[in-house]
Design a protein around this motif. Structure first.
Motif, short mmCIF file in Angstrom:
data_model
loop_
_atom_site.label_atom_id
_atom_site.label_comp_id
_atom_site.label_asym_id
_atom_site.label_seq_id
_atom_site.Cartn_x
_atom_site.Cartn_y
_atom_site.Cartn_z
N TYR A 11 -7.63 8.18 -7.58
CA TYR A 11 -6.69 7.83 -6.52
C TYR A 11 -5.53 8.79 -6.41
N VAL A 12 -5.45 9.74 -7.33
CA VAL A 12 -4.32 10.67 -7.34
C VAL A 12 -4.49 11.68 -6.20
N VAL A 13 -3.40 11.96 -5.51
CA VAL A 13 -3.39 12.97 -4.44
C VAL A 13 -2.56 14.14 -4.94
N ASN A 14 -3.24 15.20 -5.35
CA ASN A 14 -2.56 16.36 -5.94
C ASN A 14 -2.87 17.64 -5.17
N GLN A 15 -3.42 17.46 -3.97
CA GLN A 15 -3.86 18.62 -3.19
C GLN A 15 -3.23 18.54 -1.81
N ALA A 16 -2.63 19.63 -1.38
CA ALA A 16 -2.03 19.67 -0.05
C ALA A 16 -3.12 19.47 1.01
N PHE A 17 -2.80 18.70 2.04
CA PHE A 17 -3.75 18.45 3.12
C PHE A 17 -3.79 19.65 4.05
N GLU A 18 -4.81 20.45 3.88
CA GLU A 18 -5.05 21.62 4.73
C GLU A 18 -6.45 21.46 5.31
N PRO A 19 -6.58 20.85 6.49
CA PRO A 19 -7.90 20.50 7.02
C PRO A 19 -8.89 21.65 7.06
N VAL A 20 -8.42 22.85 7.35
CA VAL A 20 -9.33 23.99 7.43
C VAL A 20 -10.00 24.25 6.09
N GLU A 21 -9.32 23.93 4.97
CA GLU A 21 -9.83 24.27 3.64
C GLU A 21 -10.21 23.05 2.82
N THR A 22 -9.56 21.92 3.05
CA THR A 22 -9.73 20.81 2.11
C THR A 22 -10.30 19.54 2.74
N PHE A 23 -10.66 19.57 4.03
CA PHE A 23 -11.05 18.34 4.72
C PHE A 23 -12.51 18.43 5.17
N VAL A 24 -13.23 17.35 4.94
CA VAL A 24 -14.59 17.22 5.45
C VAL A 24 -14.59 16.08 6.46
N PRO A 25 -14.90 16.37 7.75
CA PRO A 25 -14.85 15.33 8.78
C PRO A 25 -15.84 14.21 8.48
N VAL B 239 0.82 -1.20 0.00
CA VAL B 239 0.00 0.00 0.00
C VAL B 239 0.86 1.26 0.00
N CYS B 240 1.89 1.28 0.82
CA CYS B 240 2.74 2.48 0.89
C CYS B 240 3.49 2.71 -0.40
N GLN B 241 3.94 1.63 -1.02
CA GLN B 241 4.67 1.78 -2.28
C GLN B 241 3.76 2.29 -3.40
N LEU B 242 2.53 1.83 -3.42
CA LEU B 242 1.58 2.36 -4.41
C LEU B 242 1.22 3.80 -4.11
N LEU B 243 1.04 4.11 -2.82
CA LEU B 243 0.70 5.48 -2.45
C LEU B 243 1.82 6.43 -2.86
N ASN B 244 3.04 5.98 -2.75
CA ASN B 244 4.18 6.81 -3.15
C ASN B 244 4.07 7.22 -4.61
N ALA B 245 3.50 6.37 -5.44
CA ALA B 245 3.37 6.67 -6.86
C ALA B 245 2.14 7.49 -7.18
N LEU B 246 1.27 7.73 -6.20
CA LEU B 246 0.03 8.46 -6.44
C LEU B 246 0.05 9.86 -5.85
N VAL B 247 1.05 10.16 -5.03
CA VAL B 247 1.12 11.45 -4.37
C VAL B 247 2.08 12.35 -5.14
N THR B 248 1.61 13.50 -5.56
CA THR B 248 2.43 14.43 -6.32
C THR B 248 3.13 15.41 -5.40
N ALA B 249 4.05 16.16 -5.96
CA ALA B 249 4.77 17.17 -5.17
C ALA B 249 3.84 18.24 -4.64
N LYS B 250 2.75 18.52 -5.40
CA LYS B 250 1.81 19.54 -4.95
C LYS B 250 1.10 19.15 -3.66
N ALA B 251 1.07 17.86 -3.35
CA ALA B 251 0.39 17.42 -2.14
C ALA B 251 1.17 17.78 -0.88
N SER B 252 2.43 18.18 -1.03
CA SER B 252 3.26 18.61 0.10
C SER B 252 3.29 17.57 1.21
N ASP B 253 3.37 16.30 0.80
CA ASP B 253 3.44 15.22 1.78
C ASP B 253 4.90 14.88 2.02
#
Length: 1673
Positions: free
Chosen positions: A1285-1299, A1211-1225
């Motif tokens: 499955y692509v993660v191209n958005q930085a995780f900013e809970p105040v703006e991008t997260f729905v609990p 899972v981690c190896q696949l996730l590594n290929a799905l997270v872009t630099a823009k995601a700031s992970d």
């Protein structure tokens, strides 16, 4: 070569309505009855006749093309006429008119814009679409000729064909070939014809009426029309009838001074003519002996003149200088000499001449200099002041003095002193140099404002030397000349100048205003020239004056009388003529053999005259490079005298591999060449290379493309004016979705539920943090309650309280039951956690709706009595925090504070907030300090106690002075705990004051604080929830994708998933805060780079010493260096134009040229052995030599594994290929993308190599480029839903997260923000959408390939590519349904390898043995002995080497080897222990995989000695490069000479920066790659064998580059300056070189130059970096 018109005229008519004159109506009526040639003089309204005929036949062109409508076509002989006639016709016609010229540039007169469509490549379907709306077409003759030959437009659907300036229809002109095509059609299928001309005669006439009648008859038979003119009396009112006169002057004989001045020129001209004759003799002998000579072959640079052309250019310039002295006099000759000297110096500086011509050119420059010096000595030409008319006339010829007398006699009235009053004059000259020199003369004599000739204002106009009427996209220098010519003619029209000095360029076609004086400086060469130049004198009382010397006056007068007689003869002859008989028309076109070829059942036809252009069009579709061209080669065979047979040797990259001989002997050499070309066309059509229209078969390419992209492939249409699909510039918004594995997880009452605990394990601490004890508290935890089982997921790290913790989800039990009341309490607690603790209540349009929301996993508090006991739901805490009023912060009055019970236990493990502040900050209570009270002395000097501090600052009186104080720590509101924080010693210096204060402990008074309901040990754990839920959802999405891939591909189908997944570990080289590579933490691989001192690295101009005599401002200085503002003269401009035609000619039809025969492989004989070379071990057995070192890794085993037993990436190896630099992970896909892109290229190239065994490199590359293109990868990924499955958005809970359990109402959010006046969020909202660029999705595909390759196997990566839709493996027979990808696709193996042999007859082995003689030494050098030497021969065979008829050329193997080497190097860099970031990987690969490096290694290992070619351009290029490499004798190619400084100027010792040296012969790099491809196929597709051989060859270079870690200057500059860095467009400098400038805003501009735009951009970046570093010192 005729001069073509360089400028455009305005519309010839200005009336609002087209009103014909009587004689025009007469011509229109005749044109409607029969085919005519309208013979009306210049200015008599031929265009009005044509438009009137078009109008009368307009009803035929009104229907749409698809409905059977016809079209009108006008053909013209030059480009300016296309534009002029298009605009004129459009003025009078309401329908759409378009003009077509050159390689297909389209001019829309209605819109006035140019379209870049290339009609040369248009198919019948393209023309059908074009003709649907366009009713009238105006085109250069060559385009219509091609259209008719290829049957792209049916002749029967042309209602009217107009030939403008139809007197050109003689000889081999395209007008005649158009009529030849029409003549082959049935009579009823031929269009109506209308010819327009001012003169039916286009040559010299000797026998008067009889010869004229023959010429007219010949023109009529050619066009199938009769010549007509009008006898209407109204013609006389509009006909140009100037007074014709002859002015005679007495010429002088050359004096001693003149003979002395030209003596040196005569000697130089004689020597150069003798040299040309000698070369011609050598060339003739070489042809007979089937040899090739370097001095008659093309030069090593396609932009340099050959020796013969260099000699011709110089002798022509010297002859023009002599002519100027004799015809114009010493002053004009001196001006000409100055211009010639400067031009020759400029051309020598820019490397325009052949390299062997340097000494002769310097000698010629010296002679020019001496010529000018003698003029200075004898005539004092440099002493004449501007405006000194008498002085300059004294140094002018009698002819010029007579010219000035004529102008004096025609001076305007004395009362009118304005400069442009009354006179409008054209002076026609025969030579271009004369026009230029006379213009300088008139500028000089009119320099004084009150001078005698102040009424004159001159301009000059000369045409551009073009081989036909086609116009090319003109480069900047020639384009400047074109614009200047346009401006000159426009000034003449407006009256800004009144004296135009021109060649015959203005005689026909252009719209020139009425003139009252025409002067023929030289006598008219023939009647047509006389008639057309005389017709320019259309003003009332105009004059036409011819200048002639006394001795020739009688002859010239006789000619003028004869011309006058011809006028009358033509008037009589062109009245009442009959149409030519059909038999006479047929006989007219029987002047050459009628051999032709037509595809069966098709109208397209190729004749002898068009065969060469057809063949050249095909060869132009083949691969071309700078070192070689697609010129057709061949030789004449021995035959009987008077008969010729020609044999063509097609390039080995074509479909014809054997020589082609003409079908029969021909009476001329030209016809013999055409017959051989015709036979080639027939064979190409039979081989399927040409379609039934005899065009390069685009349909076959389309079929191949559909095999790769799919039969239903249709490119996605982008929005109008928007970005192109598949690019980085087109982001699209995608709705974020909850993981499918978390659907239906909302807990319900009275059903078993799964209870999980979020465990946090301490990993390490970055700094001491007292608040960390709360999260370490093991008595409390946060639990998750789900209706469905949450799959096992990898642990991951969070960063909180300056420490790193590993978070894992652990199952507590799976049978938890809740009552309805308990479920309500859980929901209340869950809501309070996210709304009150994490403060999502502050977010607008966010509400708790578990029935609607996806993935509603509830949060519960857990407690346990000890670490060994199990976790239970803490119902007490839930009850304690349930009351909503507890969360409202209210101020406390004095009385309430007096009654407040303050005990230490109440505040321990507590969270407090200050009710007297408005910031709503919360604080953890670290300690209850009973030793501190409000009355304790304050640490602040100005306050005596804490009580005084609060009273004076806040006006609050402390009621309980002995209450204990609270030591607190600010509770951070940071919700993204997935970022790795950066803690440095100097961090405080870069941190805000507020942040520093919050980082310290704070003493608070209990009675001034309100206690928050949640205990600190629980509160701190709640802060982890957004990060946990975000990662949980992402993991489940990836796990879902992983299961889908495993199920459908079969990869790892027999391998069980681990019980405990390995944790997600962040890369130490990535900084999550920015999502980019961290230079601070990355391995320091950079070294100090050296930069050149100059910013442009250009060499100094060549300076030819001369006398120190200073010239006056009135003349161009003869001596000294070229001034910065020097404007090139006619010599250089002519060279530039011819060079331009060479450049653009490679994109159009080229004329058949002869090869001088096979070059002997002199390089092999001349090679100097390396001093460092020792004895090379002999390889005795096939395969790799045992002495080769083992490479650091092997790869073959990865291709041979059973994919079902290969582990699937976790899972981690696949996730590594799905997270872009823009995601700031803490990780991203960029490294995987680099290796995946390289492997995709390799496997695609291998697949195309085997799937299309007949295709050459060009076609294979096109197919591969389409498959690996960003658009195709993006398209295939979307078909598989990979974008979800692509993660191209930085995780900013105040703006991008729905609990979980919450929903976001986007419409409500936008409405609230709009009504509040606050800047609204961008639509769509980032909470529920993420923007992903098309290219990013393509990058994800490449990264996924990389992760399968690195973490599973090469076979797994191939199957993944096949699953997504890429063609990389052979498909096995069988039903597609119910088969996994592993079952559907096989492998390429030894049986798949196509044979390299083109034939297999009895003498094949003997030919192979002969052609591979001497290759043993090469095999010993590289350490590999071939099993099949045919591969080795193919790897060294250039496409020009036609003696090899048993194998193909090296292009296919080069194509394969390129991908193999690229992948091996990329894999090496990826596997390096330093784990280079993606930017470093790309830079190192660029430094290793480039033509310069490959060429240098090829020389080192003696590749160059074995290349088989027949091209002297290659020989010269390789020989120079080999000598350069051997002189340097370097073990490695240093970065300064390669990546950082690789371009060298054409002149020796002139170094210029560049990313990759274009001067390294591409053929050497190609052969270096082709040998790798040959080893790959010879070894049975073993990458290990190739890697073993090439690792030993490249090892020193690889280790050097990896050690020094190069950095691309462009990337370095962009990282340094970012948005302040602006690159300008590339500008051509001539000689194939480019200039690019970069501007650093607010600082400076830097210029770089190189042999290509990329090198120039790199050079500019280096210059900027050096400049910036200097300013920082």
């Amino acid at each position: 070569m005729d001069e073509q018109n360089p400028v455009l005229g305005k519309d010839a008519a200005s009336d609002a309505n087209l009103e014909n004159r009587p004689y025009q109506d007469e011509m229109v009526d005749r044109a409607l009855r029969e085919n005519i040639i309208c013979a009306l003089g210049t200015g008599m309204g031929k265009n009005e006749v044509a438009v009137s005929v078009i109008k009368r036949l307009q009803y035929e062109i009104e229907p749409a093309w698809s409905e059977g409508g016809k079209r009108t076509v006008m053909v013209v002989p030059s480009v300016p006429l296309v534009e002029q006639q298009t605009k004129y016709i459009q003025k009078w016609m309401p329908c759409k008119v378009k003009g077509y010229h050159g390689s297909g540039s389209v001019v829309s007169a209605k819109e006035g814009v140019k379209d870049d469509a290339v009609t040369a490549a248009w198919t019948k379907e393209d023309w059908d679409a074009e003709l649907e709306e366009t009713r009238i077409l105006v085109m250069v003759h060559d385009i219509l000729k091609d259209i008719l030959h290829h049957d792209l437009i049916d002749v029967a659907r042309i209602n009217l064909l107009i030939f403008d300036e139809c007197h050109h229809a003689v000889g081999d002109h395209s007008y005649r070939e158009i009529r030849r095509c029409i003549q082959t059609r049935a009579e009823w299928d031929r269009p109506r014809l209308l010819g327009l001309t001012a003169s039916v005669i286009n040559c010299k006439i000797g026998n008067g009426a009889e010869e004229m009648e023959c010429l007219i008859k010949d023109l009529e038979n050619c066009l199938g029309a009769k010549v007509c003119t009008s006898i209407d009396e109204s013609m006389k009112k509009h006909e140009a009838l100037p007074t014709v006169s002859l002015d005679v002057f007495k010429d002088t004989q050359p004096d001693e001074e003149e003979r002395e001045a030209v003596e040196g020129l005569d000697e130089t001209i004689t020597w150069m003519n003798a040299a040309k004759n000698y070369i011609a003799q050598l060339e003739e002998g070489a042809k007979k002996d089937n040899l090739n000579l370097s001095h008659v072959a093309p030069t090593d640079d396609r932009f340099r003149l050959t020796i013969t052309k260099s000699l011709t250019t110089v002798t022509s310039a010297l002859s023009n200088m002599k002519r100027s002295l004799r015809v114009l006099g010493p002053w004009c000759a001196y001006q000409t000499a100055c211009m010639v000297k400067k031009d020759m110096e400029l051309m020598l500086k820019h490397g325009c001449f052949h390299k062997e011509m340097t000494t002769p050119i310097l000698g010629a420059i010296s002679q020019v200099h001496m010529f000018g010096t003698l003029l200075e000595i004898h005539y004092k030409v440099h002493k004449i002041n501007a405006g000194d008319v008498e002085g300059v006339l004294r140094l002018s010829s009698p002819k010029i003095r007579k010219l000035m007398d004529v102008l004096r006699q025609n001076k305007p009235e004395s009362g009118d002193t304005s400069p442009l009053a009354g006179l409008r004059c054209i002076i026609f000259v025969a030579a271009r140099f004369d026009a230029w020199a006379l213009h300088k003369f008139f500028e000089f004599v009119t320099a004084k404002p009150n001078g005698e000739f102040r009424f004159l204002k001159s301009g000059h106009l000369v045409g551009q030397l073009t081989p036909d009427g086609s116009e090319f996209p003109i480069p900047y220098r020639v384009n400047l000349s074109y614009k200047q010519s346009c401006a000159t003619l426009e000034k003449f029209r407006r009256g800004e100048i009144n004296l135009l000095l021109s060649t015959n360029v203005v005689e026909e076609g252009l719209d020139v205003p009425h003139c009252n004086l025409i002067i023929r400086f030289d006598k008219p060469p023939h009647y047509c020239s006389h008639l057309q130049s005389r017709a320019r004198a259309r003003a009332e009382n105009s004059k036409y004056i011819v200048l002639a010397p006394e001795e020739d006056s009688a002859k010239v007068r006789k000619d003028l009388d004869a011309f006058a007689g011809m006028d009358e003869i033509i008037r009589r002859t062109c009245v009442e003529r009959n149409l030519p008989a059909m038999a006479d028309q047929e006989m007219h076109f029987q002047d050459k053999p009628s051999d032709s070829y037509s595809p069966p059942g098709c109208k397209a036809s190729v004749t002898l005259s068009s065969a060469l252009s057809f063949l050249q069009r095909y060869t132009n579709t083949l691969m071309d490079d700078r070192s070689s061209s697609n010129v057709i080669r061949g030789q004449f065979l021995d035959t009987q005298p008077g008969q010729y047979v020609y044999r063509i040797y097609m390039s080995l990259s074509s479909a014809i591999k054997r020589p082609v001989t003409g079908s029969r002997p021909m009476p001329t050499q030209k016809l013999a060449k055409q017959a051989a070309a015709l036979e080639c066309i027939r064979l190409l059509h039979q081989l399927g290379e040409l379609n039934d229209n005899l065009l390069p078969n685009a349909q076959e390419q389309l079929r191949d493309m559909k095999k790769i992209l799919g039969l239903d492939f249709q490119r996605e249409a982008g929005e109008e004016g928007g970005s192109i699909p598949g690019t980085k510039k087109r982001p699209q918004y995608y709705t974020k979705q909850s993981a499918a594995l978390l659907s239906n997880c909302r807990p319900v009452s009275n059903e078993p539920l799964f209870l999980y605990t979020i465990t946090t394990t301490f990993i390490r601490s970055f700094q001491d943090e007292p608040a960390a004890r709360f999260i370490a508290d093991q008595s409390r935890a946060i639990g998750l309650l789900s209706r469905t089982c949450i799959p096992a997921l990898p642990p991951f790290d969070v960063f909180i309280y300056k420490a790193e913790y590993r978070v894992a989800l652990t199952l507590v039990n799976s049978d938890t039951f809740l009552t309805e009341q308990q479920l309500d309490d859980v929901q209340t607690f869950h809501t309070n956690v996210y709304e009150q603790v994490i403060r999502f209540s502050e977010a607008i349009a966010l509400s708790f709706k578990p029935d609607v929301a996806d993935g509603a996993i509830y949060t519960v508090p857990l407690t346990r009595s000890s670490e060994q006991s199990s976790w239970d739901i803490d119902w007490d805490v839930m009850a304690r925090v349930k009351e909503p009023s507890q969360y409202s912060v209210v101020s406390q009055p004095d009385e309430a504070r007096k009654r407040m019970k303050i005990t230490p236990d109440r505040y321990r493990d507590g969270v407090v907030t200050r009710w007297y502040k408005t910031d709503d900050d919360r604080f953890f209570v670290l300690n209850v300090r009973e030793d501190f009270t409000p009355s304790t002395p304050s640490p602040i000097d100005e306050f005596s106690s804490f009580a005084e501090y609060f009273e004076r600052k806040y006006g609050i009186e402390i009621q309980q002075l002995h209450q204990p104080m609270l030591t607190t720590k600010y509770c951070s509101r940071e919700m993204n705990l997935l970022r790795r924080p950066i803690y440095k010693e100097d961090a405080a210096s870069k941190t805000s004051k507020l942040t520093i204060q919050r980082d310290k402990s704070l003493m608070l008074v209990p009675e001034l604080c309100q206690l928050f309901p949640f205990p600190a040990s629980l509160y701190s754990k709640c802060l982890v929830l957004p990060s946990v839920m975000y990662r949980l959802n992402t993991f489940c999405q990836v796990l879902d994708l992983r299961r889908q891939i495993q199920r459908q591909t079969g990869i790892g189908s027999t391998v069980q998933d681990p019980i405990n997944w390995p944790p997600l570990i962040y890369s130490p080289k990535l900084t999550p805060a920015t999502g980019t590579d961290s230079n601070n933490e990355a391995v320091d691989c950079e070294t100090e780079l050296s930069f050149p001192k100059s910013q442009t690295a250009e060499s100094e101009p060549i300076h030819v010493p001369g006398p120190s005599t200073a010239l006056e401002d009135s003349a161009i200085p003869l001596n000294g260096e070229l001034p910065d503002n020097f404007e090139p003269g006619l010599v250089y401009a002519s060279y530039e134009r011819e060079k331009f035609y060479w450049i653009e000619g490679s994109n159009k039809r080229k004329q058949l040229t002869e090869s001088a025969g096979e070059s002997k492989r002199l390089i092999s004989g001349r090679r100097k052995p390396d001093a460092s070379e020792g004895k090379v071990p002999k390889v005795t057995e096939c395969g790799c030599a045992p002495h080769l070192s083992d490479p650091p890794f092997l790869l073959d085993a990865e291709f041979n594994v059973d994919a079902t037993t290969a582990p699937l990436p976790d899972v981690c190896q696949l996730l590594n290929a799905l997270v872009t630099a823009k995601a700031s992970d803490g990780f991203n896909l960029e490294r995987l993308e680099v290796i995946g892109e390289s492997f995709l290229k390799l496997t695609s190239y291998i697949h195309m190599f085997f799937r299309f065994p007949q295709h050459q490199e060009g076609r294979l590359t096109q197919l591969c480029d389409q498959q690996v293109s960003n658009y195709n990868l993006y398209r295939l990924a979307k078909l598989k839903g990979l974008q979800r499955y692509v993660v191209n958005q930085a995780f900013e809970p105040v703006e991008t997260f729905v609990p979980p359990g919450f929903v976001f109402d986007e419409e409500e959010s936008n409405a609230v923000l709009a009504n509040s006046g606050t800047k609204a969020e961008k639509f769509p909202s980032p909470r529920i959408h993420q923007a992903i660029e098309d290219k990013t999705i393509a990058d994800v595909v490449e990264a996924m390939i990389g992760t399968f390759l690195i973490n599973s196997s090469a076979r797994s990566a191939q199957l993944f590519m096949s699953w997504i839709g890429l063609h990389v493996l052979p498909e096995l027979p069988g039903p597609e349904e119910e088969r996994t990808t592993a079952e559907r696709y096989g492998r390429f193996d030894v049986t798949s390898i196509p044979t390299p042999m083109l034939r297999n007859d009895s003498d094949t082995e003997l030919v192979l043995k002969r052609l591979t003689a001497g290759f043993d030494d090469f095999e010993n050098r590289i350490g590999y002995k071939f099993h099949n030497r045919a591969y080795l021969l193919q790897a060294f065979t250039h496409r020009s080497y036609d003696p090899n008829d048993i194998t193909d050329c090296y292009q296919r193997l080069e194509y394969l080897g390129d991908a193999v080497i690229d992948f091996l190097i990329t894999r090496y860099v990826y596997e390096d222990e330093k784990s280079f970031n993606s930017g470093m990987m790309l830079d190192m690969r660029s430094a290793l995989v480039n033509n310069r490096t490959f060429s240098t290694l090829a020389v080192k290992y003696n590749y160059h000695s074995h290349i088989k070619f027949r091209n002297l351009r290659l020989y010269n290029h390789i020989e120079e490069f080999v000598q350069e490499v051997q002189e340097k004798d370097q073990d490695v190619l240093t970065l300064e000479a390669d990546m950082m400084c690789t371009n060298f100027d054409d002149e020796k010792d002139t170094e210029e920066e560049g990313f990759e040296e274009a001067d390294a012969p591409k053929v050497l790099g190609d052969v270096f790659e082709s040998v790798a491809g040959a080893i790959f196929v010879d070894s049975g597709l073993s990458l290990d064998v190739v890697w073993r051989v090439y690792y030993n060859i490249m090892r020193p270079q690889i280790e050097y580059v990896v050690k020094h870690c190069p950095k691309n200057p462009i990337r370095e500059l962009m990282e340094l300056e970012g948005p302040n860095c602006r690159f300008g467009p590339g500008e051509p400098l001539g000689n194939g070189r480019w200039s690019v400038q970069v501007t650093i805003l607010g600082r400076d501009t830097y210029i770089g130059k190189g042999n290509n735009i990329r090198a120039a951009k790199t050079n500019a970046s280096k210059a900027a970096l050096e400049g910036l570093r200097k300013t920082q010192r």
